[in-house]
Design a protein around this motif. Structure first.
Motif, PDB file in Angstrom:
ATOM      1  N   GLU A   5       8.449   8.293   4.364  1.00 23.45           N
ATOM      2  CA  GLU A   5       8.098   6.903   4.644  1.00 23.45           C
ATOM      3  C   GLU A   5       7.234   6.779   5.891  1.00 23.45           C
ATOM      4  OE1 GLU A   5      11.989   5.069   3.491  1.00 23.45           O
ATOM      5  OE2 GLU A   5      11.299   3.702   5.062  1.00 23.45           O
ATOM      6  N   GLU A   6       7.662   7.468   6.962  1.00 29.03           N
ATOM      7  CA  GLU A   6       6.898   7.427   8.223  1.00 29.03           C
ATOM      8  C   GLU A   6       5.497   7.993   8.000  1.00 29.03           C
ATOM      9  OE1 GLU A   6       7.557   6.199  11.216  1.00 29.03           O
ATOM     10  OE2 GLU A   6       9.577   5.530  10.733  1.00 29.03           O
ATOM     11  N   LEU A   7       5.434   9.070   7.239  1.00 26.61           N
ATOM     12  CA  LEU A   7       4.125   9.678   6.977  1.00 26.61           C
ATOM     13  C   LEU A   7       3.221   8.691   6.248  1.00 26.61           C
ATOM     14  CD1 LEU A   7       5.116  13.280   5.793  1.00 26.61           C
ATOM     15  CD2 LEU A   7       3.947  12.670   7.917  1.00 26.61           C
ATOM     16  N   CYS A   8       3.763   8.005   5.258  1.00 27.46           N
ATOM     17  CA  CYS A   8       2.937   7.078   4.470  1.00 27.46           C
ATOM     18  C   CYS A   8       2.497   5.891   5.314  1.00 27.46           C
ATOM     19  CB  CYS A   8       3.690   6.613   3.228  1.00 27.46           C
ATOM     20  SG  CYS A   8       3.810   7.927   2.005  1.00 27.46           S
ATOM     21  N   LEU A  47       5.307   4.798  -2.033  1.00 26.85           N
ATOM     22  CA  LEU A  47       5.446   4.483  -0.599  1.00 26.85           C
ATOM     23  C   LEU A  47       4.095   4.146   0.030  1.00 26.85           C
ATOM     24  CD1 LEU A  47       8.021   7.206   0.534  1.00 26.85           C
ATOM     25  CD2 LEU A  47       8.395   4.725   0.468  1.00 26.85           C
ATOM     26  N   LEU A  48       3.048   4.833  -0.418  1.00 29.31           N
ATOM     27  CA  LEU A  48       1.701   4.523   0.094  1.00 29.31           C
ATOM     28  C   LEU A  48       1.226   3.175  -0.426  1.00 29.31           C
ATOM     29  CD1 LEU A  48      -0.782   7.516  -0.066  1.00 29.31           C
ATOM     30  CD2 LEU A  48       0.029   6.293   1.963  1.00 29.31           C
ATOM     31  N   SER A  49       1.453   2.946  -1.714  1.00 22.56           N
ATOM     32  CA  SER A  49       1.047   1.680  -2.330  1.00 22.56           C
ATOM     33  C   SER A  49       1.709   0.510  -1.611  1.00 22.56           C
ATOM     34  CB  SER A  49       1.437   1.694  -3.812  1.00 22.56           C
ATOM     35  OG  SER A  49       1.481   0.401  -4.342  1.00 22.56           O
ATOM     36  N   ARG A  50       2.964   0.702  -1.240  1.00 25.72           N
ATOM     37  CA  ARG A  50       3.725  -0.343  -0.549  1.00 25.72           C
ATOM     38  C   ARG A  50       3.040  -0.808   0.734  1.00 25.72           C
ATOM     39  NH1 ARG A  50       8.786   0.836   3.180  1.00 25.72           N
ATOM     40  NH2 ARG A  50       9.925  -1.128   3.025  1.00 25.72           N
ATOM     41  N   CYS A  51       2.304   0.097   1.378  1.00 25.01           N
ATOM     42  CA  CYS A  51       1.613  -0.264   2.626  1.00 25.01           C
ATOM     43  C   CYS A  51       0.349  -1.084   2.358  1.00 25.01           C
ATOM     44  CB  CYS A  51       1.249   0.983   3.418  1.00 25.01           C
ATOM     45  SG  CYS A  51       2.670   1.962   3.892  1.00 25.01           S
ATOM     46  N   ARG A  52      -0.070  -1.194   1.115  1.00 25.42           N
ATOM     47  CA  ARG A  52      -1.256  -1.973   0.730  1.00 25.42           C
ATOM     48  C   ARG A  52      -2.464  -1.657   1.611  1.00 25.42           C
ATOM     49  NH1 ARG A  52       2.204  -2.675  -2.997  1.00 25.42           N
ATOM     50  NH2 ARG A  52       2.678  -4.713  -3.863  1.00 25.42           N
ATOM     51  N   PRO A  53      -2.837  -0.363   1.689  1.00 23.77           N
ATOM     52  CA  PRO A  53      -3.973  -0.008   2.558  1.00 23.77           C
ATOM     53  C   PRO A  53      -5.299  -0.570   2.036  1.00 23.77           C
ATOM     54  CG  PRO A  53      -3.323   1.855   1.202  1.00 23.77           C
ATOM     55  CD  PRO A  53      -2.290   0.787   0.975  1.00 23.77           C
ATOM     56  N   ASP A  54      -6.312  -0.596   2.908  1.00 21.79           N
ATOM     57  CA  ASP A  54      -7.625  -1.121   2.536  1.00 21.79           C
ATOM     58  C   ASP A  54      -8.337  -0.261   1.487  1.00 21.79           C
ATOM     59  OD1 ASP A  54      -7.414  -3.241   4.198  1.00 21.79           O
ATOM     60  OD2 ASP A  54      -8.707  -2.443   5.780  1.00 21.79           O
ATOM     61  N   CYS A  55      -8.117   1.045   1.540  1.00 24.44           N
ATOM     62  CA  CYS A  55      -8.845   1.929   0.615  1.00 24.44           C
ATOM     63  C   CYS A  55      -7.979   2.222  -0.608  1.00 24.44           C
ATOM     64  CB  CYS A  55      -9.211   3.231   1.319  1.00 24.44           C
ATOM     65  SG  CYS A  55      -7.765   4.214   1.729  1.00 24.44           S
ATOM     66  N   PRO A  56      -8.605   2.637  -1.703  1.00 22.65           N
ATOM     67  CA  PRO A  56      -7.806   2.990  -2.881  1.00 22.65           C
ATOM     68  C   PRO A  56      -7.001   4.273  -2.668  1.00 22.65           C
ATOM     69  CG  PRO A  56     -10.134   3.350  -3.297  1.00 22.65           C
ATOM     70  CD  PRO A  56     -10.041   2.736  -1.945  1.00 22.65           C
ATOM     71  N   ILE A  57      -5.981   4.441  -3.486  1.00 26.00           N
ATOM     72  CA  ILE A  57      -5.103   5.604  -3.371  1.00 26.00           C
ATOM     73  C   ILE A  57      -5.252   6.444  -4.631  1.00 26.00           C
ATOM     74  CG2 ILE A  57      -2.709   6.360  -3.118  1.00 26.00           C
ATOM     75  CD1 ILE A  57      -2.189   3.364  -2.107  1.00 26.00           C
ATOM     76  N   GLN A  72       5.469  17.996   3.391  1.00 22.00           N
ATOM     77  CA  GLN A  72       5.402  16.661   3.998  1.00 22.00           C
ATOM     78  C   GLN A  72       4.350  16.687   5.102  1.00 22.00           C
ATOM     79  OE1 GLN A  72       9.650  16.185   4.767  1.00 22.00           O
ATOM     80  NE2 GLN A  72       9.597  14.389   3.450  1.00 22.00           N
ATOM     81  N   SER A  73       3.194  16.130   4.791  1.00 20.61           N
ATOM     82  CA  SER A  73       2.098  16.297   5.735  1.00 20.61           C
ATOM     83  C   SER A  73       1.071  15.187   5.627  1.00 20.61           C
ATOM     84  CB  SER A  73       1.386  17.633   5.463  1.00 20.61           C
ATOM     85  OG  SER A  73       0.743  17.571   4.211  1.00 20.61           O
ATOM     86  N   ILE A  74       0.278  15.034   6.681  1.00 21.68           N
ATOM     87  CA  ILE A  74      -0.901  14.162   6.640  1.00 21.68           C
ATOM     88  C   ILE A  74      -2.094  15.027   7.001  1.00 21.68           C
ATOM     89  CG2 ILE A  74      -2.099  12.186   7.667  1.00 21.68           C
ATOM     90  CD1 ILE A  74       0.509  11.024   8.522  1.00 21.68           C
TER      91      ILE A  74
END
Ligand SMILES: Nc1ncnc2c1ncn2[C@@H]1O[C@H](COP(=O)(O)OP(=O)(O)OP(=O)(O)O)[C@@H](O)[C@H]1O
Ligand SMILES: CC(=O)C(=O)O
Ligand SMILES: [K+]
Ligand SMILES: [Mg+2]
Length: 585
Positions: free
Chosen positions: A476-479, A506-516, A577-579
């Motif tokens: 979650e923190e990573l996303c 979890l990434l989608s939940r953050c609703r980022p500006d760019c597509p996933i 688990q990485s960025i």
């Protein structure tokens, strides 16, 4: 608890600009405690990574060739031999990506209810081309045979033409509803007309102005003077006389009666819930439909009139026991007073929810529906469950080729609330302009999403932790960090490698500006990700070695002209688990 973390810097600490913000996503630059010629040891104050996994070395690597990563080193890195050389993406998305580039792809997903107007192969294909992500079949209507054919056509389209349309089966539920009209597709009730609502079993031909009611207790439960609402008030009657199994009613609000429309009755301004409140959420007919859905391998089962979490848990364990790979997602339809009362527990138990405004508006006053929608969308977002806004989005388009301004405003509001998906009902099932309706949803979604990004309405919403284990919390923190970085750095895309789809959600939940770009190795997970905001699902086989996964994906996507050298990408994975931040080589 503080944690020592190695920051490897092969030559020096001249860190590229984007890495600075990478470090600051944890709110501060990490203080150097010791350095050697190649290694700097930093104290990492926020995550006690070592405590979570003693056999994995925590690390932060920053290299001066423009890549960086944070995470846990895998115990062993595995060779690349398992990778196949193909990647699958939905043909429509692929064309959209090529034509418009990453940024302008649609984030809001679209669902179409399939009915007589859209059940043919060519009509289904037109909807797929028009952006339908999920086809919904409503078990209130039609036979199982009819629905099976629709499912088979959709599957055939997917296989032969490269679409990835998922299937949602919606149960009938056992609320009170009218029967069919013995062949007629609708009937018109006019002011002051007397209609008979009856629990009698008629043959195939109904007497004039007579409507069958499916609930045996109906004639006993209603009282003279009660108000009878069809479809939440689309048509209204007043009960004037009871004659055994027949209930005579006078039409007070004229309108169109549709087969199997929902019925509610009201006394002194409130909804009457007599013995019908005891009807089971999943009827015996529903269980047969569910068996059918499992056998046909539908992707989602939407449960009508959910009252509590219990029924969802029950269905989920039933599916787990029956279905081969138990990967059918269960969507709770929020359309009753009870479902609002138990909202949090229901959503927590489900794999997603639907704001079923049609019946909801028949159970609570209409003016309360917008606030209920707002709350349901928000709770889903907080609990990380996809949410669908449904019913009457473009109701006038059942008959007319253009929507009303008010309908466009309603669609815009759902997009602005950042719901995962919008659903067409009668507009696509039996309306005259199914493709045009879908095109309106598509263009309004795109326009409002763009407006949101241009105005930089970055999220103010608090996203509470949802993880049930420490490892989940790390994901979650990573996303959250990756999405924040993506917005701050203006990256072109987020990449997520996920086996179960969880990390992608979890990434989608953050609703980022760019597509996933969500890479997963099974077709069913890929289809299910179709329902979630901003995800572009790909199927590709990958290994535990992220470096080779990335290289593989880059070359496959480049070969198909979906990305190009220099594009800036942030990648996260639930394998390691990485960025990682990098430019496409
Ligand atoms: N498979 C079908 N066969 C015939 N008509 C259908 C079918 N599916 C939908 N329809 C028509 O489209 C209309 C709208 O569809 P929708 O799925 O919203 O149903 P609904 O009756 O409003 O029930 P629900 O509350 O489950 O959505 C229906 O009232 C019906 O007339
Ligand atoms: C979709 C649905 O079931 C409703 O709006 O009632
Ligand atoms: K239904
Ligand atoms: Mg309903």
């Amino acid at each position: 608890m503080s944690q020592s973390v190695h920051l490897l810097t092969p030559s020096n600490l001249a860190v590229p600009k984007h890495n600075i913000s990478f470090l600051s996503t944890f709110n501060r630059r990490l203080p150097v405690t010791t350095t050697t010629s190649t290694t700097a040891v930093y104290v990492f104050p926020k995550l006690s990574i070592r405590a979570a996994s003693s056999d994995r070395e925590p690390f932060v690597i920053v290299t001066d060739n423009g890549t960086s990563s944070l995470g846990l080193q895998p115990p062993t890195s595995q060779p690349d031999h398992a990778l196949s050389s193909s990647i699958e993406v939905d043909a429509v998305t692929e064309a959209e990506l090529r034509e418009n580039g990453f940024r302008s792809t649609r984030r809001t997903k679209l669902i179409c209810t399939i009915g007589p107007a859209t059940s043919g192969f060519e009509q289904l294909e037109s909807l797929a081309v028009g952006g339908m992500n999920v086809a919904r079949i409503n078990m209130c209507h039609g036979t199982r045979e009819w629905h099976r054919e629709v499912i088979q056509r959709v599957r055939k389209l997917n296989e032969e033409k490269g679409y990835a349309v998922a299937i949602m089966m919606d149960t009938e539920g056992s609320e009170i509803h009218m029967g069919d009209f013995g062949g007629a597709s609708s009937a018109k009730a006019e002011d002051d007309e007397i209609w008979t609502f009856s629990v009698r079993a008629f043959g195939s031909t109904l007497p004039e102005r007579t409507i069958n009611v499916n609930y045996d207790g109906f004639a006993e439960d209603v009282k003279v003077g009660d108000e009878l609402l069809v479809d939440g008030g689309m048509v209204r009657f007043e009960v004037v006389e009871k004659l055994g199994p027949d209930v005579k009613c006078r039409c007070t609000d004229p309108g169109l009666l549709l087969p199997r429309a929902n019925l509610t009755f009201w006394r002194d301004g409130s909804l009457v819930r007599e013995r019908n409140a005891m009807l089971p959420t999943i009827s015996s007919k529903d269980w047969l439909d569910i068996d059918f859905g499992i056998a046909e391998g539908v992707d989602f089962i939407a449960v009508s009139f959910v009252k509590s979490a219990e029924v969802i848990n029950h269905l989920k364990s039933y599916i787990a026991a029956r279905s081969r790979d138990s990967d059918i997602a269960v969507i709770a339809k929020i359309e009753s007073i009870d479902s609002l009362k138990n909202l949090e527990e229901i959503i927590l138990a489900s794999d997603g929810a639907m704001v079923a405004r049609g019946d909801l508006g028949a159970q609570i006053p209409l003016e309360q529906v917008p606030a209920a929608q707002h709350r349901i969308v928000q709770v889903c977002r907080q609990l990380n469950k996809p949410v669908i806004v449904a019913s009457q989005l473009l109701e006038s388009m059942i008959e007319y080729p253009t929507p009303t301004r008010a309908e466009v405003a309603d669609v815009s509001e759902a997009v602005r609330q950042r719901a995962d998906a919008l659903m067409l009902s009668g507009e696509s099932a039996m309306g005259q302009f199914p493709e045009k309706s879908l095109a309106v949803l598509r263009s309004v979604s795109l326009r409002i999403e763009r407006w949101w990004r241009e105005e930089k309405h970055h999220e103010a919403m608090e996203l509470p932790g949802v993880g049930s284990s420490f490892s989940d919390s790390i994901s979650e923190e990573l996303c959250i960090s990756a999405a924040k970085m993506a917005n701050n750095l203006g990256v072109d895309a987020l990449f997520v490698y996920t086996k179960t789809g969880h990390m992608a959600s979890l990434l989608s939940r953050c609703r980022p500006d760019c597509p996933i770009f969500a890479f997963t190795n099974t077709t069913s997970v890929r289809r299910r990700l179709n329902l979630q905001w901003g995800l572009i699902p790909f199927r590709v086989s990958f290994s535990d070695d992220m470096e080779s996964n990335l290289n593989k994906t880059f070359s496959l996507l480049k070969a198909r002209n979906l990305i190009k050298s220099g594009d800036l990408v942030i990648a996260v994975s639930d394998i390691l688990q990485s960025i990682q931040v990098m430019n496409v080589p």
